[in-house]
Design a protein around this motif. Structure first.
Motif, PDB file in Angstrom:
ATOM      1  N   TYR A 123      33.391  52.217  36.908  1.00 13.19           N
ATOM      2  CA  TYR A 123      33.936  50.917  37.274  1.00 13.19           C
ATOM      3  C   TYR A 123      34.076  50.789  38.781  1.00 13.19           C
ATOM      4  O   TYR A 123      34.311  51.770  39.488  1.00 13.19           O
ATOM      5  CB  TYR A 123      35.311  50.711  36.633  1.00 13.19           C
ATOM      6  CG  TYR A 123      35.294  50.630  35.130  1.00 13.19           C
ATOM      7  CD1 TYR A 123      34.671  49.560  34.482  1.00 13.19           C
ATOM      8  CD2 TYR A 123      35.910  51.598  34.349  1.00 13.19           C
ATOM      9  CE1 TYR A 123      34.663  49.474  33.091  1.00 13.19           C
ATOM     10  CE2 TYR A 123      35.908  51.522  32.966  1.00 13.19           C
ATOM     11  CZ  TYR A 123      35.284  50.459  32.343  1.00 13.19           C
ATOM     12  OH  TYR A 123      35.270  50.378  30.983  1.00 13.19           O
ATOM     13  N   ARG A 151      34.908  54.230  27.854  1.00 11.41           N
ATOM     14  CA  ARG A 151      35.090  53.153  26.887  1.00 11.41           C
ATOM     15  C   ARG A 151      35.249  53.769  25.511  1.00 11.41           C
ATOM     16  O   ARG A 151      34.450  54.623  25.112  1.00 11.41           O
ATOM     17  CB  ARG A 151      33.897  52.200  26.930  1.00 11.41           C
ATOM     18  CG  ARG A 151      33.615  51.632  28.315  1.00 11.41           C
ATOM     19  CD  ARG A 151      32.351  50.804  28.318  1.00 11.41           C
ATOM     20  NE  ARG A 151      32.534  49.542  27.630  1.00 11.41           N
ATOM     21  CZ  ARG A 151      31.564  48.859  27.032  1.00 11.41           C
ATOM     22  NH1 ARG A 151      30.333  49.372  26.992  1.00 11.41           N
ATOM     23  NH2 ARG A 151      31.793  47.706  26.452  1.00 11.41           N
ATOM     24  N   ARG A 209      41.158  42.159  27.355  1.00 15.54           N
ATOM     25  CA  ARG A 209      40.763  43.424  27.982  1.00 15.54           C
ATOM     26  C   ARG A 209      42.004  44.204  28.399  1.00 15.54           C
ATOM     27  O   ARG A 209      42.835  43.700  29.168  1.00 15.54           O
ATOM     28  CB  ARG A 209      39.862  43.160  29.184  1.00 15.54           C
ATOM     29  CG  ARG A 209      38.524  42.531  28.823  1.00 15.54           C
ATOM     30  CD  ARG A 209      37.620  42.438  30.042  1.00 15.54           C
ATOM     31  NE  ARG A 209      36.330  41.896  29.671  1.00 15.54           N
ATOM     32  CZ  ARG A 209      36.028  40.600  29.678  1.00 15.54           C
ATOM     33  NH1 ARG A 209      36.944  39.716  30.055  1.00 15.54           N
ATOM     34  NH2 ARG A 209      34.828  40.194  29.329  1.00 15.54           N
ATOM     35  N   THR A 210      42.094  45.429  27.905  1.00 16.69           N
ATOM     36  CA  THR A 210      43.239  46.287  28.214  1.00 16.69           C
ATOM     37  C   THR A 210      42.735  47.659  28.640  1.00 16.69           C
ATOM     38  O   THR A 210      41.604  48.055  28.336  1.00 16.69           O
ATOM     39  CB  THR A 210      44.163  46.445  26.989  1.00 16.69           C
ATOM     40  OG1 THR A 210      43.387  46.876  25.864  1.00 16.69           O
ATOM     41  CG2 THR A 210      44.857  45.134  26.660  1.00 16.69           C
ATOM     42  N   ALA A 211      43.589  48.394  29.352  1.00 17.11           N
ATOM     43  CA  ALA A 211      43.215  49.720  29.852  1.00 17.11           C
ATOM     44  C   ALA A 211      44.413  50.654  29.805  1.00 17.11           C
ATOM     45  O   ALA A 211      45.561  50.225  30.000  1.00 17.11           O
ATOM     46  CB  ALA A 211      42.685  49.627  31.284  1.00 17.11           C
ATOM     47  N   SER A 223      39.258  41.301  34.716  1.00 19.97           N
ATOM     48  CA  SER A 223      40.682  41.619  34.729  1.00 19.97           C
ATOM     49  C   SER A 223      41.064  42.421  33.490  1.00 19.97           C
ATOM     50  O   SER A 223      40.709  42.047  32.361  1.00 19.97           O
ATOM     51  CB  SER A 223      41.515  40.331  34.786  1.00 19.97           C
ATOM     52  OG  SER A 223      41.263  39.642  35.991  1.00 19.97           O
ATOM     53  N   TYR A 224      41.771  43.516  33.717  1.00 19.69           N
ATOM     54  CA  TYR A 224      42.267  44.371  32.635  1.00 19.69           C
ATOM     55  C   TYR A 224      43.772  44.546  32.799  1.00 19.69           C
ATOM     56  O   TYR A 224      44.260  44.788  33.922  1.00 19.69           O
ATOM     57  CB  TYR A 224      41.606  45.751  32.677  1.00 19.69           C
ATOM     58  CG  TYR A 224      40.159  45.768  32.252  1.00 19.69           C
ATOM     59  CD1 TYR A 224      39.806  46.210  30.974  1.00 19.69           C
ATOM     60  CD2 TYR A 224      39.149  45.362  33.110  1.00 19.69           C
ATOM     61  CE1 TYR A 224      38.469  46.229  30.580  1.00 19.69           C
ATOM     62  CE2 TYR A 224      37.826  45.383  32.727  1.00 19.69           C
ATOM     63  CZ  TYR A 224      37.489  45.818  31.454  1.00 19.69           C
ATOM     64  OH  TYR A 224      36.174  45.843  31.067  1.00 19.69           O
ATOM     65  N   THR A 269      39.217  52.285  28.617  1.00 19.83           N
ATOM     66  CA  THR A 269      39.241  50.880  28.210  1.00 19.83           C
ATOM     67  C   THR A 269      38.753  50.734  26.783  1.00 19.83           C
ATOM     68  O   THR A 269      37.940  51.526  26.291  1.00 19.83           O
ATOM     69  CB  THR A 269      38.366  50.034  29.143  1.00 19.83           C
ATOM     70  OG1 THR A 269      37.009  50.507  29.077  1.00 19.83           O
ATOM     71  CG2 THR A 269      38.856  50.122  30.585  1.00 19.83           C
TER      72      THR A 269
END
Length: 876
Positions: free
Chosen positions: A171, A186, A216-218, A246-247, A269
């Motif tokens: 990333y 991922r 989207r989350t991380a 955006s996460y 992610t």
């Protein structure tokens, strides 16, 4: 006697000894009185009483053994006596303790690594039920998983409690300090639940959070939380930009969490945005991990997955033709190729420990020969055989205790030294080595080998004592006969040492030769003055045309730097772990029965000339062929030409991508480039123009006219001058990549470690041989003196000693060579380019050991040849 009385006796040992003396004297007095009453004279009465009573020392030993306090005091006395004996013989004591410490230290240090990698369970919930799941084809036995196949697996399986996948990611992290490239992973939503790992802060991914279109989350690693966010306590809910997307950060992983197959990863992610590859069933980019149901064996799960793969092959013949599935314990996926190396090293350490113990046994037997009169006198004065044997056992315990203490210190130093040999970038793939040190397993192992050493060191002198003629020893002078029993046993021990040293030396020689050949394997290109960096294309370049234009601009800008001779672009540099490849076949011919997968390398027109690949037929790419509108062309390697076109010219032939039916024309054939690890055979590979496809990142390769490392900072600056938002990472020099590649690292490590064991074994074996020959010469001084008095020449004395040593060396070397061939056969998976019976290595080891043995025998032989016959006979 009650337990309380025995405890009380510990504090009144002197009084008890006096009571035993009085008790023994009273028994003798009563017998004397009975004898006098029967009419014996006082002298006869006393003599008869003493004879009937027996040796008072033996009786005292028996009485002492029955009382705990006196037995402990007797043992302490033996320990003190053993220590005094060792202090009186510092040379013997220092040699024995040092030799033992080397053997014990090496064994414990290597076992600590074995325990960490092979014995200690993985730090996950019920690790025995965790498995790694791969797809497989003939050209790739452990291949990446197709996302579409994974979704079907999860629906169809009955033996797995859960199935998840993970995949590599890189990333571009946007922050106030700028843009930086970070490693990410991922994962499907249940990845951390299958491992039994919960975030230390925040939450795990919810079920369904990996579905397309989900927010989207991380989850971030503990290291990233500290390094990138300064341990911000309010990190949860914070939004970060990764690749212009955006996460929301929902959790922070525990500090001790590691996932070895992945290595370091800053961001984890949810796999909720499948890329183009994951939308195609024929594209394989992920890795599977599963938890089998309780009571299900791994073999049963493997059979089910094989059946599911066969069913999917029937349903999707184009994309899944020839694909199967493999299930392995997760521990096997973590350890990988380390397992055979650790086993070989542990065997080497065990052999070194054996040599050390044999050497010390030889020293003890030699010392016991010098104490023959002492032992005989003690026996004549009433010391029983068990009492004498206990003294030898006590001395063995003292020696091993001292050797083990020093050995543990050496083991700690060795563990630190071995850990320092592991490059920092490899520790992430071997997290089980972190915190390596003493633990209950290692302590138990050390205790076991210490006990075995005590038994060996005590048994040999004790058994020698049982076979000894005390009366003969008492009558024999200090320079009596040669001690045939010792000569026979000592000679056999030395032969064992020599044979063991041969095994280790041959192992080291074969591993060293493998490393030599590995580092000189033909890579098919010229790695000198080559460097590379990974450039990630920002998401702001939304179209393929924009991305391709950026690639051209970067290549031209870097190519204009001073010291840069040429530049090129590729999706993967050489000497990397290869992928499964793309399923292709020759256009116009029937689809082959056996699947033919070929790795595809996307390269710029200048790539092959820049790395120095040798063109065999046809031509390289031209810049015009980088246009996606142009007909698709390909350059293949020599192995692929032989495989697909065995008796015809490959130039002009067309290949078809199975599934897409897309055709490419062969325009050139190059010499095989080592696309896989150095120790893997060359396989078919093809090269296609990079700009006929667009990638999210690429490797920028440069050939320099100076040291490439000096240009790497300038190269990064040049890319940022074009666009400061472009992440540049993973700077590398290709010669370093080759030297530090997985195969080279594993071969180099095993060669150095086994070589170290072999060097110690050679030294110890030579010392053992010297001891036996020196002892033999010392015992035969009178014989040699007589021979020389009768006219024997010094040369004949040399021949006498060398002949004795020669037989020992010859038998030891021949036995060792036979054993080494068998041992090398067992470790053939670690050998490269050489056979277990490599004649040159075997001959070199035999020569080195023979020369070393002759040098060790020369000093005693010279001493024997220098004997003065008059002095020798007078001394007798």
């Amino acid at each position: 006697m009650s337990a309380i009385s025995r405890i009380a006796n510990l504090f009144r040992r002197t009084r008890i000894r006096r009571e035993i003396d009085r008790e023994l004297a009273s028994h003798i007095d009563l017998r004397i009185e009975d004898n006098l009453a029967s009419g014996m004279s006082p002298r006869q009465a006393r003599r008869d009483a003493l004879v009937r009573f027996g040796n008072p020392m033996v009786m005292k030993d028996r009485t002492t053994a029955s009382d705990t306090a006196l037995l402990l005091e007797s043992i302490f006395s033996d320990v003190r006596y053993a220590c005094r004996q060792l202090f009186k013989n510092p040379g013997f004591a220092a040699t024995a303790i040092l030799v033992l410490s080397l053997g014990i230290g090496a064994s414990v240090a290597i076992f600590a690594f074995v325990d960490a990698a092979l014995i200690k369970p993985l730090p996950y919930k019920e690790p025995a039920r965790l498995t790694a799941v791969y797809e497989t084809v003939p050209s790739c036995l452990l291949c990446n998983v197709s996302y579409q196949n994974f979704l079907d697996w999860r629906k169809m399986t009955r033996t797995f409690e859960s199935l998840e996948v993970w995949g590599y990611a890189r990333y571009a992290l946007h922050s106030p300090e700028g843009v930086q490239s970070i490693d990410g992973t991922r994962v499907s939503d249940g990845f951390f639940r299958i491992l039994g790992v919960a975030p230390m802060m925040g939450r795990d991914f919810h079920a369904g959070e990996d579905a397309p279109g989900a927010p989207r989350t991380a989850i971030i690693s503990y290291g990233a939380w500290q390094k990138l966010f300064g341990s911000d306590p309010h990190i949860l809910g914070k939004v970060v930009r990764l690749d212009d997307l955006s996460y929301a950060v929902i959790g922070v992983l525990p500090q001790d969490f590691h996932f070895s197959p992945r290595g370091d990863s800053d961001f984890w992610t949810a796999l909720n945005d499948p890329d183009g590859c994951q939308k195609r069933r024929g594209c394989h980019s992920l890795f599977g991990i599963g938890r089998i149901r309780s009571g299900v064996s791994i073999a049963g799960a493997a059979e089910e997955m094989k059946a599911i793969a066969a069913q999917l092959e029937k349903q999707h013949p184009d994309s899944n033709n020839g694909f199967g599935a493999v299930v392995l314990p997760l521990s096997d996926a973590v350890v990988g190729k380390i397992r055979p190396i650790l086993i070989v090293l542990l065997c080497g350490a065990g052999l070194l420990l054996l040599i050390a113990c044999v050497n010390v046994v030889s020293l003890l037997l030699l010392r016991s020969e010098g104490r023959r009169q002492e032992i005989a006198v003690r026996g004549a004065l009433g010391a029983s055989l068990p009492r004498l044997m206990r003294q030898f056992i006590t001395e063995g315990v003292v020696l091993v205790t001292a050797g083990a203490a020093l050995g543990m210190a050496l083991a700690y130093v060795a563990m630190r030294a071995l850990l320092s040999l592991v490059p920092t970038n490899r520790m992430s793939a071997n997290p089980y080595l972190e915190g390596l040190g003493f633990n209950p397993h290692v302590a138990a192992f050390a205790a076991c080998i210490a006990v075995l050493a005590i038994l060996l060191l005590s048994a040999a002198p004790a058994l020698r004592l049982r076979a000894r003629d005390m009366r003969g020893d008492l009558a024999e002078g200090s320079r009596g006969s040669a001690g045939q029993t010792w000569k026979r046993l000592g000679s056999k021990l030395v032969m064992v040492e020599l044979a063991t040293a041969v095994v280790l030396l041959v192992g080291a020689g074969l591993l060293g030769k493998s490393l030599y050949l590995l580092l000189r394997v033909n890579t098919g290109f010229t790695p000198d003055h080559l460097a590379s960096v990974v450039v990630s294309i920002p998401k702001s370049y939304t179209t393929d045309a924009q991305a391709m234009e950026l690639e051209r601009v970067i290549q031209n800008r870097v190519g204009a730097l001073p010291g840069v001779r040429s530049t090129a672009i590729t999706n993967s540099t050489p000497v990397r772990d290869w992928d499964g490849g793309t399923y292709i076949w020759v256009s116009g011919r029937p689809l082959p029965k056996e699947r033919t997968d070929v790795p595809e390398r996307d390269v710029s027109a200048s790539y092959l000339p820049t790395i120095g690949a040798r063109l065999l037929h046809g031509r390289y790419f031209t810049d015009t062929e980088n246009d996606p509108a142009k007909p698709r062309v390909v350059v293949i390697n020599e192995t692929m030409a032989r495989q697909f076109f065995p008796s015809e010219d490959a130039i002009g032939k067309q290949l078809t991508y199975v599934g897409s039916k897309e055709k490419v024309e062969v325009i050139g054939v190059v010499e095989d480039i080592k696309e896989g690890q150095l120790d893997t055979p060359n396989r078919a590979a093809m090269y296609v123009p990079f700009n006929q496809d667009s990638w999210g990142s690429f490797n920028l390769v440069i050939r320099t006219s100076q040291e490439p490392g000096a240009l790497l900072p300038t190269l990064t600056s040049a890319v940022h001058e074009i666009d400061k938002e472009i992440p540049v990472s993973h700077a590398a020099i290709l010669t370093d990549d080759i030297r530090d590649s997985n195969s080279a690292y594993l071969h180099r490590t095993s060669a150095w470690l086994v070589g170290g064991f072999a060097a110690l074994a050679l030294v110890l074996a030579v010392i053992g041989l010297y001891g036996v020959i020196a002892y033999s010469v010392a015992q035969r001084t009178r014989e040699i003196g007589v021979r020389m008095a009768l006219g024997a020449q010094r040369s004949s004395v040399y021949n006498l000693i060398f002949k004795e040593a020669g037989w020992l060396v010859a038998i030891g070397i021949v036995s060792g060579l036979l054993c080494s061939v068998a041992a090398a056969t067992l470790m053939r998976s670690l050998l490269f380019g050489t056979q277990a019976w490599d004649a040159l290595t075997l001959a070199a080891v035999a020569a080195v050991l023979t020369i070393s043995a002759l040098l060790a025998s020369y000093i005693p032989a010279r001493r024997a040849a220098s004997v003065n016959p008059v002095e020798a006979l007078r001394a007798e």
